[in-house]
Enzyme design. Structure first.
Site, PDB file in Angstrom:
ATOM      1  N   ARG A  97     -25.913   7.392  -2.772  1.00 22.72           N
ATOM      2  CA  ARG A  97     -25.403   7.659  -1.410  1.00 22.72           C
ATOM      3  C   ARG A  97     -24.963   9.114  -1.270  1.00 22.72           C
ATOM      4  N   SER A  98     -24.366   9.654  -2.332  1.00 21.68           N
ATOM      5  CA  SER A  98     -23.953  11.067  -2.318  1.00 21.68           C
ATOM      6  C   SER A  98     -25.125  11.978  -2.003  1.00 21.68           C
ATOM      7  N   HIS A 143     -10.174  27.033  -5.029  1.00 22.79           N
ATOM      8  CA  HIS A 143      -9.952  26.574  -3.649  1.00 22.79           C
ATOM      9  C   HIS A 143     -10.692  25.277  -3.399  1.00 22.79           C
ATOM     10  N   GLU A 371     -14.808  15.212  -0.486  1.00 24.76           N
ATOM     11  CA  GLU A 371     -14.775  15.115   0.987  1.00 24.76           C
ATOM     12  C   GLU A 371     -13.347  14.975   1.496  1.00 24.76           C
ATOM     13  N   PHE A 391       0.560  20.566   5.195  1.00 21.20           N
ATOM     14  CA  PHE A 391      -0.287  21.026   4.081  1.00 21.20           C
ATOM     15  C   PHE A 391       0.349  22.197   3.346  1.00 21.20           C
TER      16      PHE A 391
HETATM   17  P1  TGC Z   1      -6.719  24.121   9.992  1.00 23.57           P
HETATM   18  O1  TGC Z   1      -5.911  25.333  10.371  1.00 23.57           O
HETATM   19  O2  TGC Z   1      -6.108  22.769  10.197  1.00 23.57           O
HETATM   20  O3  TGC Z   1      -8.121  24.140  10.722  1.00 23.57           O
HETATM   21  C1  TGC Z   1      -8.949  25.297  10.744  1.00 23.57           C
HETATM   22  C2  TGC Z   1      -9.933  25.161  11.879  1.00 23.57           C
HETATM   23  O4  TGC Z   1     -10.780  24.027  11.661  1.00 23.57           O
HETATM   24  C3  TGC Z   1     -10.640  23.076  12.742  1.00 23.57           C
HETATM   25  N1  TGC Z   1     -10.727  21.748  12.145  1.00 23.57           N
HETATM   26  C4  TGC Z   1     -11.814  20.979  12.252  1.00 23.57           C
HETATM   27  N2  TGC Z   1     -12.972  21.158  12.886  1.00 23.57           N
HETATM   28  C5  TGC Z   1     -13.900  20.180  12.814  1.00 23.57           C
HETATM   29  N3  TGC Z   1     -13.696  19.069  12.080  1.00 23.57           N
HETATM   30  C6  TGC Z   1     -12.549  18.858  11.395  1.00 23.57           C
HETATM   31  N4  TGC Z   1     -12.389  17.765  10.644  1.00 23.57           N
HETATM   32  C7  TGC Z   1     -11.530  19.829  11.465  1.00 23.57           C
HETATM   33  N5  TGC Z   1     -10.295  19.959  10.925  1.00 23.57           N
HETATM   34  C8  TGC Z   1      -9.832  21.142  11.346  1.00 23.57           C
HETATM   35  C9  TGC Z   1      -9.294  23.376  13.344  1.00 23.57           C
HETATM   36  O5  TGC Z   1      -9.228  22.942  14.671  1.00 23.57           O
HETATM   37  C10 TGC Z   1      -9.250  24.876  13.222  1.00 23.57           C
HETATM   38  O6  TGC Z   1     -10.089  25.439  14.232  1.00 23.57           O
HETATM   39  P2  TGC Z   1      -9.717  26.845  14.932  1.00 23.57           P
HETATM   40  O7  TGC Z   1     -10.782  27.044  15.930  1.00 23.57           O
HETATM   41  O8  TGC Z   1      -8.333  26.628  15.495  1.00 23.57           O
HETATM   42  O9  TGC Z   1      -9.725  27.858  13.809  1.00 23.57           O
HETATM   43  O10 TGC Z   1      -7.166  24.330   8.484  1.00 23.57           O
HETATM   44  P3  TGC Z   1      -6.343  24.298   7.147  1.00 23.57           P
HETATM   45  O11 TGC Z   1      -6.749  25.480   6.359  1.00 23.57           O
HETATM   46  O12 TGC Z   1      -4.865  24.110   7.394  1.00 23.57           O
HETATM   47  O13 TGC Z   1      -6.927  23.016   6.398  1.00 23.57           O
HETATM   48  C11 TGC Z   1      -6.869  21.757   6.934  1.00 23.57           C
HETATM   49  C12 TGC Z   1      -7.371  20.715   5.912  1.00 23.57           C
HETATM   50  C13 TGC Z   1      -6.483  20.666   4.686  1.00 23.57           C
HETATM   51  C14 TGC Z   1      -7.332  19.381   6.606  1.00 23.57           C
HETATM   52  C15 TGC Z   1      -8.817  21.066   5.502  1.00 23.57           C
HETATM   53  O14 TGC Z   1      -8.870  22.252   4.827  1.00 23.57           O
HETATM   54  C16 TGC Z   1      -9.456  19.986   4.653  1.00 23.57           C
HETATM   55  O15 TGC Z   1     -10.025  19.024   5.199  1.00 23.57           O
HETATM   56  N6  TGC Z   1      -9.436  20.115   3.290  1.00 23.57           N
HETATM   57  C17 TGC Z   1     -10.185  19.228   2.410  1.00 23.57           C
HETATM   58  C18 TGC Z   1     -11.377  19.968   1.850  1.00 23.57           C
HETATM   59  C19 TGC Z   1     -12.562  19.087   1.713  1.00 23.57           C
HETATM   60  O16 TGC Z   1     -12.673  18.019   2.259  1.00 23.57           O
HETATM   61  N7  TGC Z   1     -13.528  19.579   0.970  1.00 23.57           N
HETATM   62  C20 TGC Z   1     -14.765  18.859   0.821  1.00 23.57           C
HETATM   63  C21 TGC Z   1     -15.823  19.718   0.169  1.00 23.57           C
HETATM   64  S1  TGC Z   1     -17.443  19.111   0.352  1.00 23.57           S
HETATM   65  C22 TGC Z   1     -17.506  17.744  -0.597  1.00 23.57           C
HETATM   66  O17 TGC Z   1     -16.591  17.290  -1.165  1.00 23.57           O
HETATM   67  C23 TGC Z   1     -18.839  17.126  -0.676  1.00 23.57           C
HETATM   68  S2  TGC Z   1     -18.941  15.748  -1.694  1.00 23.57           S
HETATM   69  C24 TGC Z   1     -20.472  15.287  -1.213  1.00 23.57           C
HETATM   70  C25 TGC Z   1     -20.996  14.100  -1.846  1.00 23.57           C
HETATM   71  O18 TGC Z   1     -21.438  14.206  -3.012  1.00 23.57           O
HETATM   72  O19 TGC Z   1     -21.066  13.038  -1.144  1.00 23.57           O
HETATM   73  P1  FAD Z   2      -7.129  20.215  -5.659  1.00 27.32           P
HETATM   74  O1  FAD Z   2      -7.294  20.737  -4.283  1.00 27.32           O
HETATM   75  O2  FAD Z   2      -6.697  21.172  -6.725  1.00 27.32           O
HETATM   76  O3  FAD Z   2      -6.108  18.997  -5.605  1.00 27.32           O
HETATM   77  C1  FAD Z   2      -5.457  18.472  -6.775  1.00 27.32           C
HETATM   78  C2  FAD Z   2      -4.447  17.423  -6.317  1.00 27.32           C
HETATM   79  O4  FAD Z   2      -3.454  18.071  -5.502  1.00 27.32           O
HETATM   80  C3  FAD Z   2      -5.060  16.318  -5.470  1.00 27.32           C
HETATM   81  O5  FAD Z   2      -4.473  15.091  -5.784  1.00 27.32           O
HETATM   82  C4  FAD Z   2      -4.700  16.720  -4.042  1.00 27.32           C
HETATM   83  O6  FAD Z   2      -4.597  15.598  -3.168  1.00 27.32           O
HETATM   84  C5  FAD Z   2      -3.348  17.367  -4.260  1.00 27.32           C
HETATM   85  N1  FAD Z   2      -3.026  18.323  -3.190  1.00 27.32           N
HETATM   86  C6  FAD Z   2      -3.689  19.462  -2.864  1.00 27.32           C
HETATM   87  N2  FAD Z   2      -3.147  20.041  -1.805  1.00 27.32           N
HETATM   88  C7  FAD Z   2      -2.084  19.266  -1.446  1.00 27.32           C
HETATM   89  C8  FAD Z   2      -1.117  19.329  -0.410  1.00 27.32           C
HETATM   90  N3  FAD Z   2      -1.127  20.298   0.505  1.00 27.32           N
HETATM   91  N4  FAD Z   2      -0.189  18.365  -0.334  1.00 27.32           N
HETATM   92  C9  FAD Z   2      -0.183  17.332  -1.236  1.00 27.32           C
HETATM   93  N5  FAD Z   2      -1.077  17.216  -2.238  1.00 27.32           N
HETATM   94  C10 FAD Z   2      -2.015  18.169  -2.332  1.00 27.32           C
HETATM   95  N6  FAD Z   2     -17.437  20.226  -2.955  1.00 27.32           N
HETATM   96  C11 FAD Z   2     -18.400  20.850  -2.235  1.00 27.32           C
HETATM   97  O7  FAD Z   2     -18.140  21.854  -1.579  1.00 27.32           O
HETATM   98  N7  FAD Z   2     -19.674  20.382  -2.225  1.00 27.32           N
HETATM   99  C12 FAD Z   2     -20.057  19.295  -2.940  1.00 27.32           C
HETATM  100  O8  FAD Z   2     -21.217  18.892  -2.893  1.00 27.32           O
HETATM  101  C13 FAD Z   2     -19.071  18.613  -3.714  1.00 27.32           C
HETATM  102  N8  FAD Z   2     -19.425  17.553  -4.502  1.00 27.32           N
HETATM  103  C14 FAD Z   2     -18.500  17.017  -5.361  1.00 27.32           C
HETATM  104  C15 FAD Z   2     -18.906  16.053  -6.290  1.00 27.32           C
HETATM  105  C16 FAD Z   2     -17.992  15.538  -7.203  1.00 27.32           C
HETATM  106  C17 FAD Z   2     -18.442  14.539  -8.230  1.00 27.32           C
HETATM  107  C18 FAD Z   2     -16.637  15.943  -7.145  1.00 27.32           C
HETATM  108  C19 FAD Z   2     -15.624  15.372  -8.107  1.00 27.32           C
HETATM  109  C20 FAD Z   2     -16.239  16.897  -6.248  1.00 27.32           C
HETATM  110  C21 FAD Z   2     -17.164  17.456  -5.345  1.00 27.32           C
HETATM  111  N9  FAD Z   2     -16.789  18.479  -4.459  1.00 27.32           N
HETATM  112  C22 FAD Z   2     -17.747  19.124  -3.709  1.00 27.32           C
HETATM  113  C23 FAD Z   2     -15.452  19.050  -4.509  1.00 27.32           C
HETATM  114  C24 FAD Z   2     -14.395  18.187  -3.827  1.00 27.32           C
HETATM  115  O9  FAD Z   2     -14.498  18.266  -2.447  1.00 27.32           O
HETATM  116  C25 FAD Z   2     -13.027  18.656  -4.334  1.00 27.32           C
HETATM  117  O10 FAD Z   2     -12.920  18.217  -5.678  1.00 27.32           O
HETATM  118  C26 FAD Z   2     -11.886  18.124  -3.487  1.00 27.32           C
HETATM  119  O11 FAD Z   2     -11.915  18.686  -2.198  1.00 27.32           O
HETATM  120  C27 FAD Z   2     -10.522  18.421  -4.136  1.00 27.32           C
HETATM  121  O12 FAD Z   2     -10.415  19.733  -4.578  1.00 27.32           O
HETATM  122  P2  FAD Z   2      -9.924  20.036  -6.082  1.00 27.32           P
HETATM  123  O13 FAD Z   2     -10.749  19.223  -7.010  1.00 27.32           O
HETATM  124  O14 FAD Z   2      -9.935  21.507  -6.262  1.00 27.32           O
HETATM  125  O15 FAD Z   2      -8.456  19.471  -6.146  1.00 27.32           O
END
Ligand code: TGC
Ligand code: FAD
Length: 392
Positions: A97-98, A143, A371, A391
């Site tokens: 699914r990923s 990050h 995610e 945050f």
């Molecule tokens: P913040 O100041 O809240 O927001 C910045 C700008 O972004 C807008 N925004 C969004 N827009 C669209 N969709 C959303 N869900 C949005 N959330 C926020 C917001 O309105 C703002 O826009 P503007 O125009 O005002 O600048 O940003 P922040 O820096 O405080 O961070 C917010 C936070 C913590 C929620 C965000 O950074 C976050 O979601 N962090 C988690 C990171 C994450 O999910 N990483 C995933 C990486 S990819 C991955 O994991 C792929 S796995 C794939 C797989 O194998 O299936």
């Molecule tokens: P950190 O951000 O260092 O977090 C560590 C811990 O601290 C967590 O428990 C978190 O909840 C907690 N924490 C962090 N900030 C706060 C806060 N403000 N308040 C309270 N608690 C907090 N990323 C991509 O871009 N593309 C991909 O395709 C992708 N695929 C992935 C596949 C796998 C198998 C894995 C494991 C990860 C993948 N990721 C990908 C990355 C993934 O999105 C990150 O691992 C995730 O967003 C968390 O970041 P981190 O691992 O650096 O943890």
């Protein structure tokens, strides 16, 4: 691997709410998973190998870009169909699914939504057919939860951009043909760039020794003075909202997918408990085991209802990011709890590859982290209901 005897639980007759097309898409995906995924997936997960041969089949069932219009090679389906597909595919394995989530929501979606017409025509049909596999580079070594702090950056060199930096934990990176990479320009504004394999200075080392998502390949994206043609910058949207918009779509798919993993664990535990006899009767006859099963089906049903409504909202263009966060967080946590309980119900057999439960459980440890982590999604809900971001 045992024969796949999966019977899908539908305690609240949700099938009645699905259209014929939804059921057709769901059933076709289910059949494909039974035929092509279940027989091989345990072996690939044990060997930590990516089952490359599934790519063609995933493309054929429309799992690469289910909701991308047909003119770009997508399946042109609605969001409910997309969700049901992810549910069925993750019933097989979260890693498979990923691959679909990344390809559809993190690579095809940004090219479709933020790309130029030329970029759409150049990349989307090849991604939809599986000729190209893509990856999505947001996370960096320093990050993860806070992508806005990213340091990967590019400079305008006149006829090209010069890209430097590194991304970590990137699904599909080791073999991707293209990567959608998020990087800052000279002013610190985040943009998406399409980086193609073969560009000088671009490497994709694999990350080894994962205990989770072993049938999915993970690695880095490293950029050492990579010259990216200017026509590879996504022109339609910049700022952190651009990658977060892609995450909304992927998180939505994961909310459905997690139900699939949970259903497989529940179904396996139910069948096993009716067959396994201890103290002279099937263990399903003991109250403690019934409590686990009753709670599992209750939680699965609640998650199905949550996701069904979210699908309706998504189809109407009304689903908010916090609503998606709530469903991703709830459903993955639900699936992880069910996987742990189901594994206990199988006793010693639960830790073997004879049954899918331990693999689902280990996979879900990644799903609960990527995610957006479980905690980050809780903070998104907290921010939504209070209006105060916690945050920082
Ligand atoms: P913040 O100041 O809240 O927001 C910045 C700008 O972004 C807008 N925004 C969004 N827009 C669209 N969709 C959303 N869900 C949005 N959330 C926020 C917001 O309105 C703002 O826009 P503007 O125009 O005002 O600048 O940003 P922040 O820096 O405080 O961070 C917010 C936070 C913590 C929620 C965000 O950074 C976050 O979601 N962090 C988690 C990171 C994450 O999910 N990483 C995933 C990486 S990819 C991955 O994991 C792929 S796995 C794939 C797989 O194998 O299936
Ligand atoms: P950190 O951000 O260092 O977090 C560590 C811990 O601290 C967590 O428990 C978190 O909840 C907690 N924490 C962090 N900030 C706060 C806060 N403000 N308040 C309270 N608690 C907090 N990323 C991509 O871009 N593309 C991909 O395709 C992708 N695929 C992935 C596949 C796998 C198998 C894995 C494991 C990860 C993948 N990721 C990908 C990355 C993934 O999105 C990150 O691992 C995730 O967003 C968390 O970041 P981190 O691992 O650096 O943890």
């Amino acid at each position: 691997m045992r024969q796949d005897l999966f019977v899908s639980p539908d305690y609240y007759q949700l099938d009645d709410l699905l259209s014929d097309e939804h059921k057709m898409v769901r059933d076709a995906t289910r059949e494909w998973v039974k035929r092509d995924v279940s027989p091989i997936i345990e072996d690939y997960a044990q060997r930590a190998a990516f089952p490359e041969q599934l790519v063609k089949g995933l493309a054929e069932i429309g799992a690469f870009g289910p909701y991308i219009p047909e003119e770009y090679g997508g399946a042109g389906l609605d969001q409910m169909s997309y969700g049901l597909m992810m549910q069925e595919i993750e019933r097989g394995d979260s890693g498979v699914r990923s691959t679909c989530s990344v390809q559809s929501s993190l690579v095809m979606y940004p090219i479709y939504a933020y790309g130029s017409e030329e970029q759409r025509m150049r990349f989307l049909p090849k991604l939809a057919s599986g000729e190209y596999l893509g990856s999505f580079g947001l996370t960096e070594p320093d990050h993860g939860s806070n992508p806005s702090g990213m340091t990967t950056h590019f400079e305008d060199k006149g006829d090209h951009y010069l890209l430097n930096g590194a991304k970590m934990w990137i699904s599909n990176s080791p073999f991707c043909h293209v990567a959608v990479v998020w990087a800052k320009d000279e002013k610190g504004r985040i943009h998406g760039l399409i980086v193609e394999r073969g560009m000088e200075g671009f490497t994709t080392p694999e990350t080894h020794n994962k205990w989770s998502l072993r049938a999915s390949s993970t690695g880095e994206l490293v950029f050492n003075n990579v010259k990216v043609p200017k026509h590879n910058l996504l022109p339609g949207k910049s700022g952190l909202g651009a990658p977060l918009g892609c995450l909304d779509s992927a998180r939505y798919g994961i909310a459905w997918g997690a139900i699939g993993a949970a259903m497989d664990c529940y179904d396996t535990a139910l069948r096993y408990s009716k067959e396994r006899v201890q103290f002279g009767k099937p263990i399903a006859g003991f109250q403690l085991q019934q409590k686990k099963l009753a709670e599992m089906i209750t939680e699965i049903t609640k998650a199905q209802l949550l996701t069904y409504r979210l699908g309706q909202l998504k189809n109407d263009g009304k689903a908010t990011s916090p609503q998606i966060s709530m469903a991703k967080r709830n459903n993955v946590d639900m699936a992880l709890t069910i996987a742990r309980d189901a594994r206990q119900m199988l006793g010693g057999m639960g830790i073997t590859g004879e049954y899918p439960i331990m693999r689902h459980m280990m996979n879900l440890e990644s799903v609960v982290t990527y995610e957006g982590t479980h905690d980050i999604h809780l903070l998104i809900t907290g921010m939504d209901v209070t209006g105060i971001a916690a945050f920082k």
